[in-house]
Design an enzyme around this catalytic site. Structure first.
Site, PDB file in Angstrom:
ATOM      1  CG  ASP A 150      -4.787   4.542   1.264  1.00 57.06           C
ATOM      2  OD1 ASP A 150      -5.928   4.953   0.987  1.00 57.06           O
ATOM      3  OD2 ASP A 150      -4.350   4.446   2.426  1.00 57.06           O
ATOM      4  CB  THR A 172     -11.292   5.421  11.827  1.00 57.10           C
ATOM      5  OG1 THR A 172     -10.053   5.396  11.139  1.00 57.10           O
ATOM      6  CG2 THR A 172     -12.176   4.300  11.356  1.00 57.10           C
ATOM      7  CG  ASP A 208     -11.563  17.985  -7.060  1.00 59.16           C
ATOM      8  OD1 ASP A 208     -12.490  18.757  -7.405  1.00 59.16           O
ATOM      9  OD2 ASP A 208     -10.401  18.363  -6.882  1.00 59.16           O
ATOM     10  NE  ARG A 227       1.784   1.945  13.211  1.00 60.52           N
ATOM     11  CZ  ARG A 227       0.952   2.747  13.855  1.00 60.52           C
ATOM     12  NH1 ARG A 227       1.430   3.699  14.626  1.00 60.52           N
ATOM     13  NH2 ARG A 227      -0.349   2.598  13.734  1.00 60.52           N
ATOM     14  CE  LYS A 282      -2.427   1.702   3.731  1.00 64.84           C
ATOM     15  NZ  LYS A 282      -2.474   3.163   3.750  1.00 64.84           N
ATOM     16  CE  LYS A 310      -7.776   7.060   3.274  1.00 68.02           C
ATOM     17  NZ  LYS A 310      -6.334   6.748   3.337  1.00 68.02           N
TER      18      LYS A 310
END
Ligand code: C5P
Length: 240
Positions: free
Chosen positions: A64, A126, A69, A217, A38, A66
């Site tokens: 990724d 989130t 517009d 991580r 990613k 996102k």
């Protein structure tokens, strides 16, 4: 497009690093052990499309980015990114049905021409808590809004959503089993949660209805990232 049942293909590693050299080093170490890499805004803005091409030598890529517009701008931006044929790309569902339809149209045309990209929608970030969500003028709970946005994404031709594993089964029930659920916030049993609030372990996430698991991580900060990825795939097998 059916998802490969092999648990390894469902593991997406978040390369949350600032520059190409460390991302490529990590990609090389993980090559053959993970399903997808990613690339987020930080890395893409720093390194651009040529870097994504290099990365794809190691694994398929989820861009990724996102997008959010007006429909024409999003469609054109997607058309530019689709020349890289990433495995996944995403837009914000809050851009609205017309924007998602424009994005889906670009992705469908790309697939009709032999591409493999699938389009996901982000529902409610989130990072937005209840209070902040209400301050934005929304009367309903963020959870209810997320499900409504998932339905809209499905109706607008998106292939799936980014959601918590806690929401995956509700999304599946509302939008159908073929509508994909990509879930971050995954932690192997017994590992540090970092800043993630409601973590789910890999086997449970699959049982709860996730199709793809995003892990950052616990793999990228591990002493041996390759071994960490393998261990997560083993955990996934008990939930597949
Ligand atoms: O390191 P960690 O496994 O927490 O990384 C998870 C990845 O998923 C990060 O790239 C993060 O931005 C992303 N993400 C998340 N939670 C969400 C949405 C995206 O952690 N709700």
């Amino acid at each position: 497009m059916k998802l490969n049942a092999d648990p390894k293909s469902r593991l997406v590693v978040a390369l949350d690093v600032p520059e190409a050299a460390s991302a490529l080093r990590m990609a090389e170490r993980l090559s053959g052990e993970v399903g997808m890499l990613k690339v987020g805004l930080e890395l893409f803005c720093a390194e651009g499309p040529a870097f994504v091409r290099e990365l794809q030598a190691f694994a398929p890529v989820f861009m990724d980015l996102k997008f959010h517009d007006i429909p024409t701008t999003v469609r054109r931006a997607l058309e530019a990114v689709l020349t890289l044929d990433p495995r996944l790309i995403n837009v914000h569902a809050q851009g609205g049905p017309q924007m998602m339809e424009a994005a889906a149209q670009a992705v469908r045309a790309h697939r009709a021409a032999g591409g493999r990209t699938q389009l996901l929608a982000v529902t409610v970030l989130t990072s937005l808590g209840r209070e902040e969500w209400a301050r934005l003028g929304h009367a309903e709970e963020p959870g209810a809004a997320a499900l409504q946005l998932a339905r809209l994404a499905s109706d607008s031709g998106c292939d799936g959503v980014v959601c918590s594993a806690h929401e995956a089964s509700a999304v599946r029930d509302a939008c159908g089993a073929d509508f994909m659920r990509l879930c971050p916030g995954i932690r192997p049993k017994g590992s540090a949660t970092h800043d993630q609030a409601r973590v789910v372990d890999p086997a449970s996430a699959l049982q709860m209805g996730a199709n793809w698991l995003v892990v950052g991580r616990p793999i990228t900060h591990a002493e041996d990232p390759r071994a960490a990825a393998r261990a997560i795939v083993e955990e996934m097998k008990s939930g597949a």
